[in-house]
Design an enzyme around this catalytic site. Structure first.
Site, short mmCIF file in Angstrom:
data_model
loop_
_atom_site.label_atom_id
_atom_site.label_comp_id
_atom_site.label_asym_id
_atom_site.label_seq_id
_atom_site.Cartn_x
_atom_site.Cartn_y
_atom_site.Cartn_z
N CYS A 117 0.70 -1.27 -0.07
CA CYS A 117 -0.01 -0.08 0.06
C CYS A 117 0.85 1.41 0.01
O CYS A 117 0.36 2.11 -0.76
CB CYS A 117 -1.21 0.08 1.01
SG CYS A 117 -0.43 -0.75 2.62
N ARG A 136 8.37 -10.39 5.31
CA ARG A 136 8.03 -10.02 6.66
C ARG A 136 8.81 -10.94 7.69
O ARG A 136 9.09 -12.00 7.41
CB ARG A 136 6.66 -10.15 6.84
CG ARG A 136 5.69 -9.27 6.26
CD ARG A 136 4.25 -9.48 6.50
NE ARG A 136 3.46 -8.57 5.79
CZ ARG A 136 2.01 -8.54 5.59
NH1 ARG A 136 1.38 -9.37 6.14
NH2 ARG A 136 1.27 -7.69 4.75
N GLN A 139 1.33 -11.32 -2.83
CA GLN A 139 -0.37 -11.23 -2.62
C GLN A 139 -1.01 -10.85 -4.05
O GLN A 139 -0.44 -10.08 -4.99
CB GLN A 139 -0.69 -10.45 -1.77
CG GLN A 139 -0.29 -10.48 -0.20
CD GLN A 139 -0.63 -9.45 0.74
OE1 GLN A 139 -0.47 -8.19 0.41
NE2 GLN A 139 -1.26 -10.00 1.97
N ASP A 154 -2.77 -8.31 -4.48
CA ASP A 154 -3.03 -7.32 -3.68
C ASP A 154 -3.42 -6.06 -4.42
O ASP A 154 -3.14 -6.00 -5.80
CB ASP A 154 -1.77 -6.71 -2.87
CG ASP A 154 -1.81 -5.87 -1.81
OD1 ASP A 154 -3.35 -5.72 -1.35
OD2 ASP A 154 -0.93 -5.08 -1.26
N HIS A 182 -5.52 -1.79 -4.56
CA HIS A 182 -5.72 -0.62 -3.74
C HIS A 182 -6.81 0.16 -4.84
O HIS A 182 -6.39 0.44 -5.72
CB HIS A 182 -4.61 0.18 -3.01
CG HIS A 182 -4.02 -0.64 -2.22
ND1 HIS A 182 -2.75 -1.31 -2.64
CD2 HIS A 182 -4.22 -0.71 -0.62
CE1 HIS A 182 -2.43 -1.93 -1.29
NE2 HIS A 182 -3.01 -1.55 -0.52
N LYS A 195 -13.94 -3.43 8.16
CA LYS A 195 -13.51 -4.13 7.25
C LYS A 195 -14.46 -5.35 6.91
O LYS A 195 -15.23 -5.67 7.97
CB LYS A 195 -12.17 -4.99 7.24
CG LYS A 195 -11.94 -5.66 8.65
CD LYS A 195 -10.45 -6.08 9.03
CE LYS A 195 -10.39 -6.99 10.33
NZ LYS A 195 -9.12 -7.54 10.40
N HIS A 249 -8.55 -1.19 0.75
CA HIS A 249 -7.41 -2.20 0.46
C HIS A 249 -8.21 -3.51 0.52
O HIS A 249 -9.17 -3.81 0.88
CB HIS A 249 -6.71 -2.48 1.93
CG HIS A 249 -5.84 -1.16 2.39
ND1 HIS A 249 -4.51 -0.97 2.39
CD2 HIS A 249 -6.38 0.11 2.95
CE1 HIS A 249 -4.38 0.03 2.98
NE2 HIS A 249 -5.37 0.68 3.30
#
Length: 651
Positions: A340, A369, A387, A389, A391, A470, A516
């Protein structure tokens, strides 16, 4: 004696003497309820049945049918485990023993690792303690007395827990189970009234662990167990465990040649040829879904200066979970742990208009991570992953419509994999950023989207992220296990931190809202889930090798090669088994590799221009022209196949 009013779940009110306990309330309602009672909720707080009632309160008696009951039951069984261990292994240090979704565990410091014979002895002792129906007694000790008691008993971990969790409190809660050797544990509870309530439990296995999951801390031994209210439920669960062992993605990944791990790269998978094909198939599938939906695929850098992470707040709150590096110019840098912040810089790189919104960025680059080594587990807990992922930058007025689009996207994706799922709306937590009005509006927008998409959901009160509410999606696999995968999160705070703006229709600057979202979550974890869901028998469209050609003898090899080339030209992932082995052996090998289709070629097939088709799930399908098989396979791929067939074949 003064009376207090107890309000029951049906709205009725009973007057009872002050100081009465929930056990007294249950006995006053009916002997049957008193016998079934395990604990109670008093004004929404879970308490022991022996907890005195000092004032008017709403009271609900917790029985095995209550939603809170199983976790309570398992937590009490974990304490029973600890009592048995300390009885059999004098001098052991106790760590923590929480309930989990699958059962419970307890961590111990012991001079040697536990062995299977130890588990048998511990479980036998647990049953003895349960048969004696020993009471769980809560005692409130002065804090300094509790610290002194555990220090003198040689339990520094308990001392540390008391210091961390009870700072400023005059008293701490301890529970005892009184046998010949009284077991005492620091615990806020509550617990079942006595050990005799614990009927159906089983110790499962042991593992190495570290205090607080950090490899720099005290090494420990963890004992896992499970518990249910009936032996029938326990046996069903144990059967599921045996099935889960057969489906373990680490075992299947090795057997099917998908991935390996190596100690020189802990927490990072080595994707072999077939595994890379599977990985890329999923990545390209997601692209094929997202591009028509208006997403732009982007790639941000993998290493950023700490200034980015300071702006996002991760440097202050998440730095210990990041891999940090120093550049040749002595700049402090961090490998990115999430996409992000990079997407925010991209959004801010040019002037944005309300006409540009919604703006949807999608990225699949690797993330890192710094997970503790003690918690790494196959593909489900790794240090390097990617991911699906994205946005979405939207105006506030677009939230409901955009979330509805995302809900339909999730429905489509999980439908393609044959995955059932449930949705939870997680609302404002106690500690949150922003205003209550903003949160109320955001939660209302999510509810509006859920209702517009006709998506059933439950409320997960107080479990939202600190920056916004969320939606979480729990999928259910073929053997009934639940996995949290997709998430849709509203974020009002990061646009403030990064000073994101767009020019509105009124020609003034406005702040966008960021959504997200991920559907797979991480590719690694989603592949692990799919491997176990399908037991390695992927539907045709996902299978790394979709077809294998099996010549019966050497003289059929040339024709088999032409068949392979024809299938490959048609876009099928196909292999040729040219080994000088008997055809029965080749078929068995292909079955073990869970390849969806085996095409046998012999004299008759070479003469007729056909192939003898065998399917993984249905066996011999007879002889078919090559073109007909290709058309059928393409149709199955286009329709995403029949996942049920793969599951049936794997069971």
């Amino acid at each position: 004696m003064s009376q207090i009013a107890v309000t029951l779940p049906d709205g009725s009110v009973r007057q009872v003497p002050a100081g009465s306990t929930p056990a007294d309330v249950a006995a006053g309602i009916s002997p049957r309820l008193a016998k079934a009672a395990l604990a109670a909720t008093v004004d929404g707080r879970l308490v022991d049945l022996s907890s005195p009632l000092a004032r008017d309160a709403a009271v609900t008696i917790v029985t095995p049918d209550s939603p809170e009951a199983l976790a309570l039951y398992r937590h009490s069984t974990a304490h029973l485990l600890a009592a048995a261990v300390t009885n059999l292994f004098p001098g052991v240090q106790c760590g923590i023993g929480p309930a989990t979704d699958e059962g419970f565990f307890y961590d111990f410091v012991v001079p040697r690792p536990f062995v299977p014979e130890d588990l048998d002895a511990i479980e036998k002792k647990m049953k003895e303690l349960a048969a004696a129906d020993l009471p769980y007694e809560r005692q409130m000790w002065p804090r300094e007395e509790a610290l002194r008691f555990f220090a003198e008993r040689g339990e520094p971990l308990k001392v540390q827990l008391i210091e961390e969790k009870t700072a400023g409190q005059p008293e701490v809660s301890c529970y005892t189970i009184k046998d010949r050797e009284t077991f005492v544990d620091f615990c806020v509870g509550p617990h079942v009234p006595s050990a005799g309530r614990l009927k159906a439990f089983k110790l499962l296995n042991t593992s190495n662990a570290y205090w607080k999951g950090d490899a720099r801390n005290q090494p420990m031994q963890r004992i896992y167990g499970t518990a249910f209210f009936s032996d029938k439920e326990l046996q069903q669960h144990l059967q599921r465990i045996e099935e889960a062992k057969k489906r373990d993605h680490r075992k299947l990944g090795r057997e099917l040649g998908l991935f390996i791990f190596h100690p020189w790269a802990p927490g990072a998978a080595f994707w072999l040829g077939k595994g890379t094909t599977l990985y890329n198939t999923l990545a390209n599938y997601m692209r094929s879904v997202l591009f028509p939906a208006g997403y732009q695929e982007v790639k941000a850098p993998i290493i950023f200066n700490k200034a980015l992470w300071e702006t996002s707040g991760h440097w202050e709150h998440y730095r210990e979970n990041m891999f940090l590096v120093t550049s040749s110019d002595d700049e402090e840098m961090g490998l990115k742990a999430m996409n992000c912040p990079g997407h925010f810089l991209m959004f801010a790189s040019e002037v944005r208009s309300y006409r540009d919104l919604p703006l949807r960025f999608h990225e699949q680059t690797p993330l890192h991570r710094n997970e503790a080594s003690g918690v790494l587990s196959g593909l489900t807990r790794v240090r390097q992953f990617s991911q699906d992922d994205a946005h979405c930058f939207v105006m506030e007025s677009q939230i409901a419509e955009e979330v509805e689009r995302l809900l339909r996207l999730v429905q489509r994706v999980y439908g393609d994999f044959g995955l059932q799922y449930a949705v939870k709306l997680s609302t404002r937590p106690e500690k949150f950023l922003g205003t209550v009005d903003t949160w109320d509006h955001a939660e209302a927008s999510l509810k509006q989207a859920l209702e517009a998409a006709k998506q059933p959901y439950t409320i997960n009160a107080g479990d939202g992220a600190f920056y916004g509410p969320k939606l979480d999606f729990d999928i259910t696999d073929a053997i009934g296990r639940k996995w949290q995968c997709a998430t849709i999160q509203l974020d009002y705070q990061m646009p403030e931190r990064f000073d994101l703006k767009y020019v509105g229709a009124d020609n003034t600057e406005h702040r966008p809202v960021v959504i997200h979202r991920a559907i797979f979550g991480s590719f690694e974890r989603f592949i692990a889930i799919l491997l176990e869901h399908y037991a390695g028998a992927f539907p045709l469209w996902l299978a790394p090798v979709q077809v294998i050609v099996l010549p019966i003898a050497d003289r059929h090899a040339e024709y088999a090669m032409r068949v392979r080339e024809q299938l490959a030209a048609a876009g099928l992932r196909v292999e040729l088994d040219e080994r000088q082995e008997k055809i029965g052996y080749k078929i068995r090998e292909a079955q073990l590799q869970k390849i969806p289709y085996m095409l046998v070629t012999g004299d008759r097939e070479a003469a007729d221009g056909t192939v003898s088709v065998r399917s993984r799930s249905g066996g011999d399908q007879g002889s078919r022209p090559i073109e007909e098989f290709i058309a059928s396979a393409r149709g199955e791929i286009a329709s995403k196949g029949e996942p049920e067939a793969g599951l049936a074949a794997a069971s």
